[in-house]
Design a protein around this motif. Structure first.
Motif, PDB file in Angstrom:
ATOM      1  N   ARG A  90       0.824  -1.213   0.000  1.00  0.00           N
ATOM      2  CA  ARG A  90       0.000   0.000   0.000  1.00  0.00           C
ATOM      3  C   ARG A  90       0.855   1.260   0.000  1.00  0.00           C
ATOM      4  O   ARG A  90       0.470   2.286  -0.559  1.00  0.00           O
ATOM      5  CB  ARG A  90      -0.936   0.013   1.217  1.00  0.00           C
ATOM      6  N   HIS A  91       2.007   1.174   0.636  1.00  0.00           N
ATOM      7  CA  HIS A  91       2.874   2.344   0.743  1.00  0.00           C
ATOM      8  C   HIS A  91       3.936   2.386  -0.358  1.00  0.00           C
ATOM      9  O   HIS A  91       4.819   3.253  -0.342  1.00  0.00           O
ATOM     10  CB  HIS A  91       3.558   2.381   2.118  1.00  0.00           C
ATOM     11  N   GLY A  92       3.844   1.463  -1.312  1.00  0.00           N
ATOM     12  CA  GLY A  92       4.832   1.439  -2.382  1.00  0.00           C
ATOM     13  C   GLY A  92       6.244   1.234  -1.884  1.00  0.00           C
ATOM     14  O   GLY A  92       7.215   1.732  -2.456  1.00  0.00           O
ATOM     15  N   MET A  93       6.371   0.484  -0.801  1.00  0.00           N
ATOM     16  CA  MET A  93       7.663   0.291  -0.125  1.00  0.00           C
ATOM     17  C   MET A  93       8.142  -1.131  -0.396  1.00  0.00           C
ATOM     18  O   MET A  93       7.583  -2.091   0.131  1.00  0.00           O
ATOM     19  CB  MET A  93       7.488   0.517   1.372  1.00  0.00           C
ATOM     20  N   TYR A  94       9.154  -1.278  -1.207  1.00  0.00           N
ATOM     21  CA  TYR A  94       9.598  -2.613  -1.593  1.00  0.00           C
ATOM     22  C   TYR A  94      10.975  -2.975  -1.036  1.00  0.00           C
ATOM     23  O   TYR A  94      11.525  -4.021  -1.364  1.00  0.00           O
ATOM     24  CB  TYR A  94       9.578  -2.732  -3.119  1.00  0.00           C
ATOM     25  N   ARG A  95      11.518  -2.109  -0.208  1.00  0.00           N
ATOM     26  CA  ARG A  95      12.791  -2.401   0.455  1.00  0.00           C
ATOM     27  C   ARG A  95      12.679  -1.976   1.916  1.00  0.00           C
ATOM     28  O   ARG A  95      13.349  -1.038   2.345  1.00  0.00           O
ATOM     29  CB  ARG A  95      13.945  -1.681  -0.238  1.00  0.00           C
ATOM     30  N   ALA A  96      11.839  -2.656   2.647  1.00  0.00           N
ATOM     31  CA  ALA A  96      11.544  -2.257   4.024  1.00  0.00           C
ATOM     32  C   ALA A  96      12.654  -2.672   4.979  1.00  0.00           C
ATOM     33  O   ALA A  96      13.360  -3.667   4.770  1.00  0.00           O
ATOM     34  CB  ALA A  96      10.227  -2.875   4.465  1.00  0.00           C
ATOM     35  N   LYS A  97      12.792  -1.886   6.052  1.00  0.00           N
ATOM     36  CA  LYS A  97      13.663  -2.245   7.172  1.00  0.00           C
ATOM     37  C   LYS A  97      12.755  -2.801   8.269  1.00  0.00           C
ATOM     38  O   LYS A  97      11.871  -2.104   8.766  1.00  0.00           O
ATOM     39  CB  LYS A  97      14.430  -1.023   7.665  1.00  0.00           C
ATOM     40  N   VAL A  98      12.982  -4.061   8.632  1.00  0.00           N
ATOM     41  CA  VAL A  98      12.049  -4.803   9.478  1.00  0.00           C
ATOM     42  C   VAL A  98      12.769  -5.396  10.678  1.00  0.00           C
ATOM     43  O   VAL A  98      13.905  -5.873  10.561  1.00  0.00           O
ATOM     44  CB  VAL A  98      11.393  -5.953   8.665  1.00  0.00           C
ATOM     45  N   VAL A  99      12.102  -5.374  11.834  1.00  0.00           N
ATOM     46  CA  VAL A  99      12.602  -6.059  13.021  1.00  0.00           C
ATOM     47  C   VAL A  99      11.587  -7.125  13.435  1.00  0.00           C
ATOM     48  O   VAL A  99      10.387  -6.862  13.516  1.00  0.00           O
ATOM     49  CB  VAL A  99      12.849  -5.082  14.185  1.00  0.00           C
ATOM     50  N   ASP A 100      12.085  -8.331  13.657  1.00  0.00           N
ATOM     51  CA  ASP A 100      11.283  -9.458  14.144  1.00  0.00           C
ATOM     52  C   ASP A 100      11.685  -9.698  15.596  1.00  0.00           C
ATOM     53  O   ASP A 100      12.752 -10.252  15.869  1.00  0.00           O
ATOM     54  CB  ASP A 100      11.550 -10.692  13.278  1.00  0.00           C
ATOM     55  N   LEU A 101      10.838  -9.262  16.518  1.00  0.00           N
ATOM     56  CA  LEU A 101      11.116  -9.428  17.945  1.00  0.00           C
ATOM     57  C   LEU A 101      10.579 -10.769  18.416  1.00  0.00           C
ATOM     58  O   LEU A 101       9.425 -11.111  18.152  1.00  0.00           O
ATOM     59  CB  LEU A 101      10.486  -8.285  18.742  1.00  0.00           C
ATOM     60  N   CYS A 102      11.403 -11.526  19.147  1.00  0.00           N
ATOM     61  CA  CYS A 102      11.061 -12.886  19.606  1.00  0.00           C
ATOM     62  C   CYS A 102      10.986 -13.815  18.397  1.00  0.00           C
ATOM     63  O   CYS A 102       9.941 -14.380  18.079  1.00  0.00           O
ATOM     64  CB  CYS A 102       9.760 -12.898  20.397  1.00  0.00           C
ATOM     65  N   ALA A 103      12.127 -14.009  17.737  1.00  0.00           N
ATOM     66  CA  ALA A 103      12.170 -14.646  16.424  1.00  0.00           C
ATOM     67  C   ALA A 103      11.859 -16.136  16.439  1.00  0.00           C
ATOM     68  O   ALA A 103      11.303 -16.664  15.479  1.00  0.00           O
ATOM     69  CB  ALA A 103      13.549 -14.421  15.795  1.00  0.00           C
ATOM     70  N   GLY A 104      12.241 -16.857  17.492  1.00  0.00           N
ATOM     71  CA  GLY A 104      11.970 -18.290  17.544  1.00  0.00           C
ATOM     72  C   GLY A 104      12.599 -19.025  16.373  1.00  0.00           C
ATOM     73  O   GLY A 104      13.791 -18.917  16.098  1.00  0.00           O
ATOM     74  N   SER A 105      11.789 -19.759  15.630  1.00  0.00           N
ATOM     75  CA  SER A 105      12.279 -20.537  14.489  1.00  0.00           C
ATOM     76  C   SER A 105      12.753 -19.656  13.344  1.00  0.00           C
ATOM     77  O   SER A 105      13.389 -20.132  12.409  1.00  0.00           O
ATOM     78  CB  SER A 105      11.169 -21.463  13.979  1.00  0.00           C
ATOM     79  N   GLY A 106      12.423 -18.370  13.408  1.00  0.00           N
ATOM     80  CA  GLY A 106      12.747 -17.456  12.315  1.00  0.00           C
ATOM     81  C   GLY A 106      11.607 -17.297  11.333  1.00  0.00           C
ATOM     82  O   GLY A 106      11.754 -16.608  10.315  1.00  0.00           O
ATOM     83  N   ALA A 107      10.462 -17.902  11.636  1.00  0.00           N
ATOM     84  CA  ALA A 107       9.348 -17.963  10.690  1.00  0.00           C
ATOM     85  C   ALA A 107       8.962 -16.595  10.146  1.00  0.00           C
ATOM     86  O   ALA A 107       8.881 -16.391   8.925  1.00  0.00           O
ATOM     87  CB  ALA A 107       8.138 -18.629  11.358  1.00  0.00           C
ATOM     88  N   ILE A 108       8.706 -15.639  11.031  1.00  0.00           N
ATOM     89  CA  ILE A 108       8.194 -14.340  10.593  1.00  0.00           C
ATOM     90  C   ILE A 108       9.222 -13.601   9.747  1.00  0.00           C
ATOM     91  O   ILE A 108       8.925 -13.171   8.618  1.00  0.00           O
ATOM     92  CB  ILE A 108       7.780 -13.491  11.813  1.00  0.00           C
ATOM     93  N   GLY A 109      10.422 -13.446  10.274  1.00  0.00           N
ATOM     94  CA  GLY A 109      11.440 -12.674   9.572  1.00  0.00           C
ATOM     95  C   GLY A 109      11.872 -13.309   8.264  1.00  0.00           C
ATOM     96  O   GLY A 109      12.066 -12.617   7.256  1.00  0.00           O
ATOM     97  N   LEU A 110      12.029 -14.632   8.244  1.00  0.00           N
ATOM     98  CA  LEU A 110      12.450 -15.311   7.029  1.00  0.00           C
ATOM     99  C   LEU A 110      11.356 -15.262   5.965  1.00  0.00           C
ATOM    100  O   LEU A 110      11.648 -15.102   4.773  1.00  0.00           O
ATOM    101  CB  LEU A 110      12.828 -16.759   7.336  1.00  0.00           C
ATOM    102  N   ALA A 111      10.101 -15.398   6.395  1.00  0.00           N
ATOM    103  CA  ALA A 111       9.002 -15.302   5.436  1.00  0.00           C
ATOM    104  C   ALA A 111       8.964 -13.921   4.796  1.00  0.00           C
ATOM    105  O   ALA A 111       8.817 -13.779   3.582  1.00  0.00           O
ATOM    106  CB  ALA A 111       7.675 -15.617   6.118  1.00  0.00           C
ATOM    107  N   PHE A 112       9.104 -12.892   5.623  1.00  0.00           N
ATOM    108  CA  PHE A 112       9.071 -11.532   5.083  1.00  0.00           C
ATOM    109  C   PHE A 112      10.249 -11.296   4.146  1.00  0.00           C
ATOM    110  O   PHE A 112      10.092 -10.748   3.048  1.00  0.00           O
ATOM    111  CB  PHE A 112       9.088 -10.500   6.211  1.00  0.00           C
ATOM    112  N   ALA A 113      11.428 -11.714   4.548  1.00  0.00           N
ATOM    113  CA  ALA A 113      12.628 -11.483   3.736  1.00  0.00           C
ATOM    114  C   ALA A 113      12.535 -12.158   2.383  1.00  0.00           C
ATOM    115  O   ALA A 113      13.010 -11.612   1.369  1.00  0.00           O
ATOM    116  CB  ALA A 113      13.864 -11.972   4.487  1.00  0.00           C
ATOM    117  N   THR A 114      11.931 -13.338   2.336  1.00  0.00           N
ATOM    118  CA  THR A 114      11.838 -14.059   1.069  1.00  0.00           C
ATOM    119  C   THR A 114      10.705 -13.549   0.191  1.00  0.00           C
ATOM    120  O   THR A 114      10.785 -13.650  -1.034  1.00  0.00           O
ATOM    121  CB  THR A 114      11.644 -15.569   1.301  1.00  0.00           C
ATOM    122  N   GLU A 115       9.662 -13.004   0.797  1.00  0.00           N
ATOM    123  CA  GLU A 115       8.513 -12.544   0.018  1.00  0.00           C
ATOM    124  C   GLU A 115       8.604 -11.080  -0.380  1.00  0.00           C
ATOM    125  O   GLU A 115       7.883 -10.623  -1.273  1.00  0.00           O
ATOM    126  CB  GLU A 115       7.222 -12.804   0.792  1.00  0.00           C
TER     127      GLU A 115
END
Length: 324
Positions: free
Chosen positions: A139-164
């Motif tokens: 929606r914001h036309g932002m295709y190179r976001a800077k993201v923090v995944d707090l409480c990463a665990g298996s890495g699911a959230i951060g890795l999914a975002f990074a790959t998508e």
């Protein structure tokens, strides 16, 4: 030798008697895992079994097309060995060991993550946290976001975002060194399929609730995504798969109502985010309005509690207030 249908039915009865919620589904997944075939191969073989075909011939004829069965034969994985593995798996599942611990992996969006003792098993509802972040960047036309995944665990959230969202940079924070071993393992596996993320994913071993954690990034982050520990201490899970296997550090929110750690995560996110940045946080179904109110006291606006796939309030979105 029993047909596939008979094997599934008898094994499902064992899991049902043990109190497993989805006995037939679990049995079919374990059978597929033991024979190194897809779930659809088991379903097809069950139909062939109804016609009197035996387990070995049904799976062999059904899977040869994809090469899966031939690969199993050439590596010495005979039908007898596969059946031995399967029955061992069913026995473990009947003792309420998590299905994902037995198979060693869990699906999450487009990823297949390694999981086992010491790491929280990613759930389908957490996929919505990632989806909210991706839709916001679009929606914001932002295709190179800077993201923090707090409480990463298996890495699911951060890795999914990074790959998508290719080109995004992700900082993942995990407190437990034992859990971080799984995060690193999943990073290594994911970079085999998505080599570009290797330099864009950073793992920090630290307490996500503490202000010094990643404080060099304060005020620069576009999105904070988090699935923190939030289970109320007054509401110990009944399911043995959760209560006895998911790490306490990843489960419990630090107070009777479970909001202590989530509130600290909100405070930390408020510092990390730049004005106009987004926070998406998963929470317990009882906590939505309280955490939304707390977020508003931390300079968040447009705070919304969203439902999960079952229609229960499960996560909130909030934007860091713009200056002026």
């Amino acid at each position: 030798m029993a047909t596939v249908f008979e094997t599934v039915r008898s094994s499902a009865a064992i899991l049902s008697a043990a109190g497993v919620d989805t006995p037939e589904h679990d049995v079919k997944l374990l059978l597929a895992e033991a024979f190194h075939v897809d779930l659809r191969d088991v379903d097809k073989a069950m139909l062939m079994g109804d016609d009197g075909e035996h387990l070995n011939s049904a799976l062999a004829s059904d899977s040869t097309e994809s090469g899966a069965w031939m690969n199993a034969k050439t590596t010495g994985n005979t039908v007898a060995a596969a059946m031995e593995r399967f029955h061992s798996m069913v026995d473990r599942r009947s003792k309420r060991e998590p299905l994902q611990h037995i198979t060693g992996h869990a699906p999450f969006r487009y990823l297949d993550l390694k999981v086992g003792p010491g790491v929280f098993i990613p759930r389908p509802e957490t996929e919505l946290v990632v989806q909210e972040g991706i839709e916001w960047t679009t929606r914001h036309g932002m295709y190179r976001a800077k993201v923090v995944d707090l409480c990463a665990g298996s890495g699911a959230i951060g890795l999914a975002f990074a790959t998508e969202v290719p080109g995004s940079e992700v900082w993942a924070v995990e407190k437990s060194e034992r859990t971080a071993q799984w995060t690193r393992r999943n990073l290594d596996e994911t970079t085999k399929r998505y080599p570009a993320i290797a330099g864009n994913y950073h793992l920090e071993i630290a307490d996500a609730t503490q202000m010094p954690t990643l404080n060099q990034l304060d005020g620069t982050i576009d999105i904070v995504l988090t699935n923190p520990p939030y289970v109320p201490l007054s509401d110990i899970p009944v399911q043995p798969e959760v209560r006895d296997y998911d790490p306490d550090l990843a489960l419990y929110g630090g107070s009777a109502d479970g909001t202590l750690i989530p509130e600290r995560i909100i405070s930390r996110a408020a510092k990390l985010l730049k004005p106009g940045g987004l926070m998406v946080m998963e929470h317990d179904v009882t906590q939505g309005e309280r955490l939304a109110a707390f977020a508003r006291t931390c300079d968040f606006v447009d705070v919304v509690v969203h439902n999960d796939y079952t229609g229960r309030p499960r996560y909130l979105t909030a934007e860091k207030q713009e200056i002026g």
